[in-house]
Every structure is written in structure tokens, then in C-alpha cells.
Design an enzyme around this catalytic site. Structure first.
Site, PDB file in Angstrom:
ATOM      1  N   LYS A   1      -0.352  59.443  51.408  1.00  0.00           N
ATOM      2  CA  LYS A   1       0.842  58.605  51.452  1.00  0.00           C
ATOM      3  C   LYS A   1       1.504  58.649  50.080  1.00  0.00           C
ATOM      4  CE  LYS A   1       2.466  53.957  52.181  1.00  0.00           C
ATOM      5  NZ  LYS A   1       2.200  52.678  52.798  1.00  0.00           N
TER       6      LYS A   1
ATOM      7  N   LYS B   1       2.416  61.209  55.051  1.00  0.00           N
ATOM      8  CA  LYS B   1       3.617  60.384  55.111  1.00  0.00           C
ATOM      9  C   LYS B   1       4.310  60.368  53.753  1.00  0.00           C
ATOM     10  CE  LYS B   1       4.342  55.432  55.141  1.00  0.00           C
ATOM     11  NZ  LYS B   1       3.742  54.162  55.311  1.00  0.00           N
TER      12      LYS B   1
HETATM   13  C1  PBG Z   1       2.995  49.661  54.189  1.00  0.00           C
HETATM   14  C2  PBG Z   1       3.765  50.683  54.902  1.00  0.00           C
HETATM   15  C3  PBG Z   1       4.992  51.233  54.498  1.00  0.00           C
HETATM   16  C4  PBG Z   1       5.408  52.061  55.527  1.00  0.00           C
HETATM   17  C5  PBG Z   1       4.427  52.021  56.522  1.00  0.00           C
HETATM   18  N1  PBG Z   1       3.384  51.184  56.111  1.00  0.00           N
HETATM   19  C6  PBG Z   1       5.856  50.969  53.310  1.00  0.00           C
HETATM   20  C7  PBG Z   1       5.377  51.049  51.954  1.00  0.00           C
HETATM   21  O1  PBG Z   1       4.376  51.675  51.627  1.00  0.00           O
HETATM   22  O2  PBG Z   1       6.036  50.450  51.112  1.00  0.00           O
HETATM   23  C8  PBG Z   1       6.700  52.794  55.525  1.00  0.00           C
HETATM   24  C9  PBG Z   1       7.130  53.387  56.805  1.00  0.00           C
HETATM   25  C10 PBG Z   1       8.557  53.741  56.894  1.00  0.00           C
HETATM   26  O3  PBG Z   1       9.300  53.792  55.898  1.00  0.00           O
HETATM   27  O4  PBG Z   1       8.983  53.986  58.018  1.00  0.00           O
HETATM   28  N2  PBG Z   1       1.807  49.839  53.724  1.00  0.00           N
END
Ligand code: PBG
Length: 339
Positions: free
Chosen positions: A207, A260
Site C-alpha cells: 500500500k 494499492k
Molecule cells: C485506510 C484506507 C484508505 C483507503 C482504503 N483503506 C485510505 C488511506 O490509506 O488513507 C483508500 C482507498 C481509496 O482511495 O479508494 N486504511
């Protein structure tokens, strides 16, 4: 005349003519290497308390729904072949605190929504996101130490409590998206000790600290009060680190991995898929989806074909499944879903 005589010219040294494999729709379909199926998708839902609610979100054409409306939409998607959904809660500010204690409330929004979905639509796979940012007053994915830094090990205990609460409510898969070190092993251990060894873990192993999450954070109302997420999310410059995270998560017992964002990170999807012995997914996040929708609204591109091209690129890169806000859109365009 000129044209006619050109038609008679044959190039006799051309033994291989790739155009032969493109000459008809039937052949083109026959030799398709990558296809999109409804069952490749995980539909994301933003959930709010109450009944019969549909509220505009920070993403184009995506509503925040109350649990009954999530169920209605999930029933439709499932009938069309979508097998899984993932839930994100909209938590009111009064319930947020510094340790995100609402995240493990057994009768909180997510556990109650999971219970409803598993009761009414048991064959749909229900996934929950494990992270503290929807629940913390400071907007971080873990809890803070005295210096305002995200404290790894104390966060693990809260994340595990959240995962247990979701597992007990009936979630099929929990998906830690917090990026704390050791959380997969910690959560696995806690689940197993509570007789929840059937609950799978989908790890957001890669991520990245991306600029593409704005629409999501705006929707959740989760603003970082201080700092950024660079001390736990991955730097967009580093691929080796993402491979290390994936390896550690596999060692710790992840059942599936997730990359992601997706479109800017297809190299990461391919590399992780190359060594992973578990399924690898991609999350087409809010910013990726919204930029296609927004450009479509300005008539700079065609939304349907661009969405499909973007999603097929993820499967071609190695993704076994995709979380996408476009799932519902593509299902309603059913006849055009496949290439
Ligand atoms: C939180 C989380 C996030 C997303 C999914 N789970 C945001 C972040 O890390 O700030 C983002 C997903 C998206 O932008 O569609 N842990």
C-alpha cells in the site's frame, strides 16, 4: 486504378501475418488472453448508520448507503455474478477518539452490517477493512505515542480486536490496510485462538503513500490532524520494499495479497504475482476511478471503454481480482462488460 493494382501485390516473404488472427470477431474472441468477468470484482461500499439512506460521497456516481441499501445493491450484484464486497464505515465524529475504540465495538456499524449481509445473503463473500483511520480523531491508521508518532506494537492489539469483532460478526475475510509491521501474524494468531481460523486474511501488502486516496478520505471525513502516512505506507519510489512487505505477509500467514493503488503500480502487481503462491489482487482506488469519470464528464474520453481498458490492464499485469468502484457501473452495462 492505382488502388486496384496495389491489391494484386503480394509480399511472398511474409510467412507470418499477425493480422490473420484479427480477421474476425469470432477469432478475436477465441484468442483473448485476458477477460474481465463479474466474478473478478470486489464491490466497495461506504456504509452509514440508519435506514433507507443514500448520500453523495466524494467519488463520482458512488453513494454512501445505509446497511439495508448495501444489501439491496449487493443482492443485485450477486445475481449478476459478483462474488464479494468490501465495507468501509462512515463514523460520526462524536464516536472518534485517540485510540479508535469504536473500531472494536461489537454492535458498531460494520459488525451490524456484516451480520445483516451474512444473514440475508450468505453466499456473498463479505470483506471488512482493518485499519483505525475511520475511527481515530487524528486520522492515522494506528495509535499515537507521546511524541505524536504512530506506535507500531500497541496498534497491533487494537487492530486485532477490530479483526476479532468483524470475524465474530461473520466476515469471511478481514483486510488489514494499516501497514503496521507484524499485523498479519498478530491478527492470525488472535483469530486462531478465538476459534476463528476460518476467517481469511487479505493483506494490503503493498500500500503506497499515494495522492490518489483523497476522494476516499473526504468521504470518510478522515483528515490527518498532523503529519502524513509516510512512516508506514510505502514510498512510490520503492519496489524492493513492497516485495519485502509481500514476503513478510506471506510468512505471517496472509491468504491473499493486495496492491494499492493499481494503475500506477502495475509493475508491482506483476513482480508480486511472480513469486506469490497466494492470489494477488489490485485496488483501483478512489483517485484512479474518479479521474476517469471526471475526464469522461468533460468529454476528454469515453468512460466505459476507458474503465474496461484500465481494469483489463490490471488483470493482464497479474491481478487475480480487483476492488473497483466501477463494479456496479460495469454490471449495469452488462452486455458490454466483456471485450
Ligand atoms: C485506510 C484506507 C484508505 C483507503 C482504503 N483503506 C485510505 C488511506 O490509506 O488513507 C483508500 C482507498 C481509496 O482511495 O479508494 N486504511
Amino acid at each position: 486504378m492505382q488502388i486496384l493494382s496495389e491489391r494484386t501485390i503480394t509480399v511472398d516473404f511474409l510467412k507470418r501475418r499477425p493480422r490473420r488472427n484479427k480477421k474476425s470477431f469470432a477469432i478475436r474472441r477465441l484468442i483473448e488472453e485476458t477477460v474481465l468477468n463479474p466474478s473478478d470484482f470486489i464491490a466497495p461500499f461506504f456504509v452509514t448508520p440508519g435506514l433507507n439512506k443514500k448520500i453523495t460521497s466524494g467519488l463520482p456516481d458512488v453513494d454512501i448507503l445505509s446497511a439495508d441499501q448495501v444489501l439491496k445493491s449487493a443482492e443485485h450484484l450477486h445475481k449478476e455474478g459478483v462474488m464479494a464486497l468490501i465495507l468501509f464505515p462512515i463514523i460520526e465524529n462524536s464516536l472518534k477518539d485517540s485510540i479508535g475504540s469504536e473500531s472494536y465495538n461489537e454492535s458498531g456499524l460494520i459488525p451490524e452490517t456484516v451480520k445483516l449481509l451474512k444473514k440475508e445473503l450468505p453466499s456473498m463473500c463479505v470483506i471488512t477493512d482493518i485499519a483505525l483511520d475511520p475511527y481515530t480523531s487524528h486520522g492515522h491508521d494506528g495509535i499515537l505515542d507521546d511524541n505524536g508518532l504512530v506506535a507500531n506494537d500497541p496498534s497491533l492489539e487494537i487492530l486485532a480486536k477490530q479483526a476479532l469483532t468483524h470475524g465474530e460478526a461473520g466476515a469471511d475475510i478481514v483486510a488489514p490496510s494499516d501497514m503496521m509491521d507484524g499485523r498479519i501474524g498478530y491478527i492470525r494468531n488472535k483469530l486462531d485462538k478465538q476459534n476463528l481460523s476460518d476467517v481469511s486474511i487479505l493483506s494490503y501488502c503493498a500500500k503506497f503513500a499515494s495522492s490518489l486516496y483523497k476522494g476516499f478520505r473526504d468521504t470518510l471525513g478522515s483528515k490527518l490532524v498532523s503529519g502524513d502516512k509516510l512512516s508506514y505506507q510505502l514510498s512510490p519510489s520503492n519496489i524492493s520494499e513492497s516485495l519485502l512487505e509481500a514476503k513478510l505477509d506471506l510468512e505471517e500467514g496472509a491468504d491473499m495479497l493486495l496492491v494499492k493503488p493499481s494503475m500506477f503500480y502495475s509493475d508491482v502487481i506483476s513482480k508480486i504475482k511472480n513469486f506469490s503462491d497466494v492470489p494477488v489482487g489490485a485496488y483501483q482506488v478512489s483517485g484512479e476511478y474518479s479521474m476517469i469519470k471526471a475526464a469522461g464528464k468533460l468529454n476528454y474520453l469515453d468512460v466505459d471503454s476507458t474503465l474496461k481498458e484500465s481494469l483489463i490492464s490490471l488483470k493482464r499485469s497479474g491481478a487475480d481480482f480487483i476492488i473497483s468502484y466501477a463494479t456496479e457501473h460495469l454490471i449495469s452495462e452488462k452486455t458490454k462488460f466483456f471485450y
